[in-house]
Design a protein around this motif. Sequence first.
Motif, PDB file in Angstrom:
ATOM      1  N   VAL A  77       0.850  -1.188   0.000  1.00  0.00           N
ATOM      2  CA  VAL A  77       0.000   0.000   0.000  1.00  0.00           C
ATOM      3  C   VAL A  77       0.889   1.243   0.000  1.00  0.00           C
ATOM      4  N   ASP A  78       0.287   2.369  -0.239  1.00  0.00           N
ATOM      5  CA  ASP A  78       1.022   3.639  -0.217  1.00  0.00           C
ATOM      6  C   ASP A  78       1.667   3.826   1.160  1.00  0.00           C
ATOM      7  N   PRO A  79       2.996   3.957   1.234  1.00  0.00           N
ATOM      8  CA  PRO A  79       3.664   4.134   2.527  1.00  0.00           C
ATOM      9  C   PRO A  79       3.132   5.332   3.316  1.00  0.00           C
ATOM     10  N   ALA A  80       2.700   6.376   2.614  1.00  0.00           N
ATOM     11  CA  ALA A  80       2.157   7.543   3.317  1.00  0.00           C
ATOM     12  C   ALA A  80       0.851   7.184   4.018  1.00  0.00           C
ATOM     13  N   ALA A  81       0.084   6.273   3.420  1.00  0.00           N
ATOM     14  CA  ALA A  81      -1.190   5.870   4.024  1.00  0.00           C
ATOM     15  C   ALA A  81      -0.961   5.064   5.298  1.00  0.00           C
TER      16      ALA A  81
END
Length: 240
Positions: A201-205
């Motif tokens: 998944v998006d690391p920022a998420a």
Amino acid sequence: MKIRGARECKNCGTQWAYYETGSVECPECGSLRSVGVDERKQHTDAPATLDLTEHRARFGEARSTLPEEGVDELKTTLRSYLRKRGFIKGGELEPLDDTVLAAHELLHAVDVYDHLADPTDPDREYFLSLLSGADDGDRPAPAAVPTNMRPARGLGDADAVADYRDDVLTYLDDHPDEDAREVLGSLRERVKRVESLQGDVDPAAVEELVTAANEIARYLREDDAAALTSARGRVERLEL
């Protein structure tokens, strides 16, 4: 579990803090005959230091593959450290700290990197950067995570948040708060979603899950209602 943190040696009378040493052995005379002299408090943490120096020396020359014996030894070191770590110290709820996060991520990064058919230079640089700073709680920012290594960041953070959530629930046994339990339930659903996607998944998420977990804890420690509101909104807005 609940333990007495202040101990007194029955042999020489020395007093010390079990919360700091994790041992019933008298630091003065070495006697194992001691008694607790205060009230029992929840305590899940134990003294632990993560030292990756020897592993950095071993992996520093790795190119496309990692030394098999080195992989096993590194994972043993990381697991030993994480088994000792908890987030309730003498009844006080501690933050989810960066060293625990980095150790969880590195544990997954070893496997992710080792299973790459053709690791790129950015993949190798990321792995070595994580290994370089994990014991000091330093790791690359979410934007610096290569696509191939995203599962390591996602699964590592998910594992850390899951462990932290368990300790927060233990803390709530003595400090009941239904609002916090509700947000923790939503947090768990997002963690399960990351796990179902194998961390890709998006690391920022996934970083938002870590922030939300610490906001819930800040609410409980400081009675900061705004922190809980922020955590709730942060979790609800996540699209995973």
